[in-house]
Motif scaffolding. Sequence first.
Motif, PDB file in Angstrom:
ATOM      1  N   GLU A  82     -30.950 -19.998 -51.240  1.00 12.73           N
ATOM      2  CA  GLU A  82     -30.479 -21.385 -51.205  1.00 12.73           C
ATOM      3  C   GLU A  82     -30.970 -22.102 -49.949  1.00 12.73           C
ATOM      4  O   GLU A  82     -31.354 -23.276 -50.012  1.00 12.73           O
ATOM      5  CB  GLU A  82     -28.954 -21.418 -51.300  1.00 12.73           C
ATOM      6  CG  GLU A  82     -28.454 -20.972 -52.653  1.00 12.73           C
ATOM      7  CD  GLU A  82     -26.957 -20.765 -52.708  1.00 12.73           C
ATOM      8  OE1 GLU A  82     -26.275 -20.943 -51.670  1.00 12.73           O
ATOM      9  OE2 GLU A  82     -26.452 -20.420 -53.797  1.00 12.73           O
ATOM     10  N   HIS A 130     -34.530 -22.961 -50.485  1.00  9.73           N
ATOM     11  CA  HIS A 130     -34.612 -24.110 -51.389  1.00  9.73           C
ATOM     12  C   HIS A 130     -34.310 -25.400 -50.633  1.00  9.73           C
ATOM     13  O   HIS A 130     -34.981 -26.417 -50.830  1.00  9.73           O
ATOM     14  CB  HIS A 130     -33.636 -23.944 -52.557  1.00  9.73           C
ATOM     15  CG  HIS A 130     -33.581 -25.142 -53.441  1.00  9.73           C
ATOM     16  ND1 HIS A 130     -32.574 -26.072 -53.361  1.00  9.73           N
ATOM     17  CD2 HIS A 130     -34.436 -25.580 -54.394  1.00  9.73           C
ATOM     18  CE1 HIS A 130     -32.800 -27.024 -54.238  1.00  9.73           C
ATOM     19  NE2 HIS A 130     -33.916 -26.759 -54.875  1.00  9.73           N
ATOM     20  N   PHE A 131     -33.318 -25.366 -49.762  1.00  7.71           N
ATOM     21  CA  PHE A 131     -32.977 -26.539 -48.951  1.00  7.71           C
ATOM     22  C   PHE A 131     -34.177 -26.962 -48.092  1.00  7.71           C
ATOM     23  O   PHE A 131     -34.478 -28.149 -47.975  1.00  7.71           O
ATOM     24  CB  PHE A 131     -31.760 -26.221 -48.081  1.00  7.71           C
ATOM     25  CG  PHE A 131     -31.273 -27.365 -47.262  1.00  7.71           C
ATOM     26  CD1 PHE A 131     -30.577 -28.407 -47.843  1.00  7.71           C
ATOM     27  CD2 PHE A 131     -31.511 -27.409 -45.902  1.00  7.71           C
ATOM     28  CE1 PHE A 131     -30.127 -29.470 -47.085  1.00  7.71           C
ATOM     29  CE2 PHE A 131     -31.073 -28.465 -45.138  1.00  7.71           C
ATOM     30  CZ  PHE A 131     -30.374 -29.499 -45.740  1.00  7.71           C
ATOM     31  N   VAL A 189     -36.703 -28.714 -50.301  1.00  9.00           N
ATOM     32  CA  VAL A 189     -36.311 -30.095 -50.610  1.00  9.00           C
ATOM     33  C   VAL A 189     -36.560 -30.990 -49.395  1.00  9.00           C
ATOM     34  O   VAL A 189     -37.005 -32.136 -49.542  1.00  9.00           O
ATOM     35  CB  VAL A 189     -34.833 -30.166 -51.077  1.00  9.00           C
ATOM     36  CG1 VAL A 189     -34.366 -31.602 -51.218  1.00  9.00           C
ATOM     37  CG2 VAL A 189     -34.666 -29.420 -52.390  1.00  9.00           C
ATOM     38  N   GLY A 227     -33.941 -27.403 -58.327  1.00  9.11           N
ATOM     39  CA  GLY A 227     -33.205 -26.166 -58.528  1.00  9.11           C
ATOM     40  C   GLY A 227     -34.071 -24.963 -58.218  1.00  9.11           C
ATOM     41  O   GLY A 227     -35.259 -25.087 -57.955  1.00  9.11           O
ATOM     42  N   ILE A 273     -29.305 -22.410 -59.093  1.00 12.41           N
ATOM     43  CA  ILE A 273     -29.089 -23.561 -58.219  1.00 12.41           C
ATOM     44  C   ILE A 273     -29.459 -24.826 -58.981  1.00 12.41           C
ATOM     45  O   ILE A 273     -30.452 -24.864 -59.696  1.00 12.41           O
ATOM     46  CB  ILE A 273     -29.974 -23.458 -56.965  1.00 12.41           C
ATOM     47  CG1 ILE A 273     -29.661 -22.184 -56.194  1.00 12.41           C
ATOM     48  CG2 ILE A 273     -29.813 -24.676 -56.083  1.00 12.41           C
ATOM     49  CD1 ILE A 273     -30.688 -21.876 -55.127  1.00 12.41           C
ATOM     50  N   GLY A 327     -29.066 -29.423 -58.732  1.00 10.91           N
ATOM     51  CA  GLY A 327     -28.790 -30.551 -57.856  1.00 10.91           C
ATOM     52  C   GLY A 327     -29.102 -31.854 -58.558  1.00 10.91           C
ATOM     53  O   GLY A 327     -29.677 -31.866 -59.654  1.00 10.91           O
ATOM     54  N   TYR A 379     -30.373 -36.556 -52.465  1.00  6.64           N
ATOM     55  CA  TYR A 379     -30.300 -35.302 -53.223  1.00  6.64           C
ATOM     56  C   TYR A 379     -28.985 -34.627 -52.880  1.00  6.64           C
ATOM     57  O   TYR A 379     -28.683 -34.373 -51.717  1.00  6.64           O
ATOM     58  CB  TYR A 379     -31.475 -34.380 -52.870  1.00  6.64           C
ATOM     59  CG  TYR A 379     -31.351 -33.016 -53.506  1.00  6.64           C
ATOM     60  CD1 TYR A 379     -31.504 -32.867 -54.880  1.00  6.64           C
ATOM     61  CD2 TYR A 379     -31.064 -31.897 -52.751  1.00  6.64           C
ATOM     62  CE1 TYR A 379     -31.387 -31.630 -55.478  1.00  6.64           C
ATOM     63  CE2 TYR A 379     -30.946 -30.653 -53.341  1.00  6.64           C
ATOM     64  CZ  TYR A 379     -31.111 -30.529 -54.704  1.00  6.64           C
ATOM     65  OH  TYR A 379     -30.983 -29.300 -55.291  1.00  6.64           O
ATOM     66  N   PRO A 400     -27.105 -31.206 -53.501  1.00  9.82           N
ATOM     67  CA  PRO A 400     -27.258 -29.847 -54.039  1.00  9.82           C
ATOM     68  C   PRO A 400     -25.934 -29.277 -54.530  1.00  9.82           C
ATOM     69  O   PRO A 400     -24.856 -29.722 -54.131  1.00  9.82           O
ATOM     70  CB  PRO A 400     -27.762 -29.054 -52.836  1.00  9.82           C
ATOM     71  CG  PRO A 400     -27.203 -29.771 -51.661  1.00  9.82           C
ATOM     72  CD  PRO A 400     -27.148 -31.231 -52.049  1.00  9.82           C
ATOM     73  N   TYR A 411     -24.966 -25.746 -54.316  1.00  6.87           N
ATOM     74  CA  TYR A 411     -25.193 -24.375 -53.890  1.00  6.87           C
ATOM     75  C   TYR A 411     -23.934 -23.543 -54.076  1.00  6.87           C
ATOM     76  O   TYR A 411     -22.820 -24.054 -54.039  1.00  6.87           O
ATOM     77  CB  TYR A 411     -25.605 -24.326 -52.417  1.00  6.87           C
ATOM     78  CG  TYR A 411     -26.950 -24.951 -52.134  1.00  6.87           C
ATOM     79  CD1 TYR A 411     -28.055 -24.666 -52.914  1.00  6.87           C
ATOM     80  CD2 TYR A 411     -27.117 -25.828 -51.078  1.00  6.87           C
ATOM     81  CE1 TYR A 411     -29.283 -25.223 -52.660  1.00  6.87           C
ATOM     82  CE2 TYR A 411     -28.342 -26.396 -50.809  1.00  6.87           C
ATOM     83  CZ  TYR A 411     -29.419 -26.087 -51.603  1.00  6.87           C
ATOM     84  OH  TYR A 411     -30.638 -26.647 -51.336  1.00  6.87           O
ATOM     85  N   GLY A 467     -25.641 -34.129 -48.750  1.00  4.00           N
ATOM     86  CA  GLY A 467     -26.953 -33.963 -49.339  1.00  4.00           C
ATOM     87  C   GLY A 467     -28.015 -34.493 -48.385  1.00  4.00           C
ATOM     88  O   GLY A 467     -27.734 -34.955 -47.284  1.00  4.00           O
TER      89      GLY A 467
END
Length: 163
Positions: free
Chosen positions: A43, A46-47, A50, A78, A93, A95, A131, A133, A135, A143
Amino acid sequence: MVFGPDERAQSTLVGFILLFGILVIVFSSYQAVVVPNQNAEVEFNHFQDVQDDFSEFRSAVINSVGEDDDRSVSFKLGAEYPARLIALNPPPISGRLETTPARPVTVESGGDDRTADVCGTDDATSRSLVYRPNYNEFRRRRGLGYHHGCVPNRCSRFKVNPH
């Protein structure tokens, strides 16, 4: 021949039950500690992706000023957790990428309202791209967002205030 209680298999059975109990405890600890830590890492990565997507979006917006060509930027909304043979994962995940409602913008310089000079109108509005998320492990209260108003030529002299 003497028939009586046979005690030969008891130690084997007790050993199997103890070994099985240890395996259950080890697996439970793996599911309760290791899997969530690995999922939090996925996660977090992924953050970071993004955030990189927002940086690319910002560059595309800035580079598109005065140009007529179309530009596109994709956002990875995601991600999937790694496949596990025995342990369980939460849902993937997800969002939401959305724009905020339009808000009025004022540009001030030295206490004077310069919105019409900078934006071309007194009724300038601004929206943000956000965005949010969803999580499971990596806790992020807010976000990510790109807050864009009108961009003055001399940013040091003007202060842009979205309401």
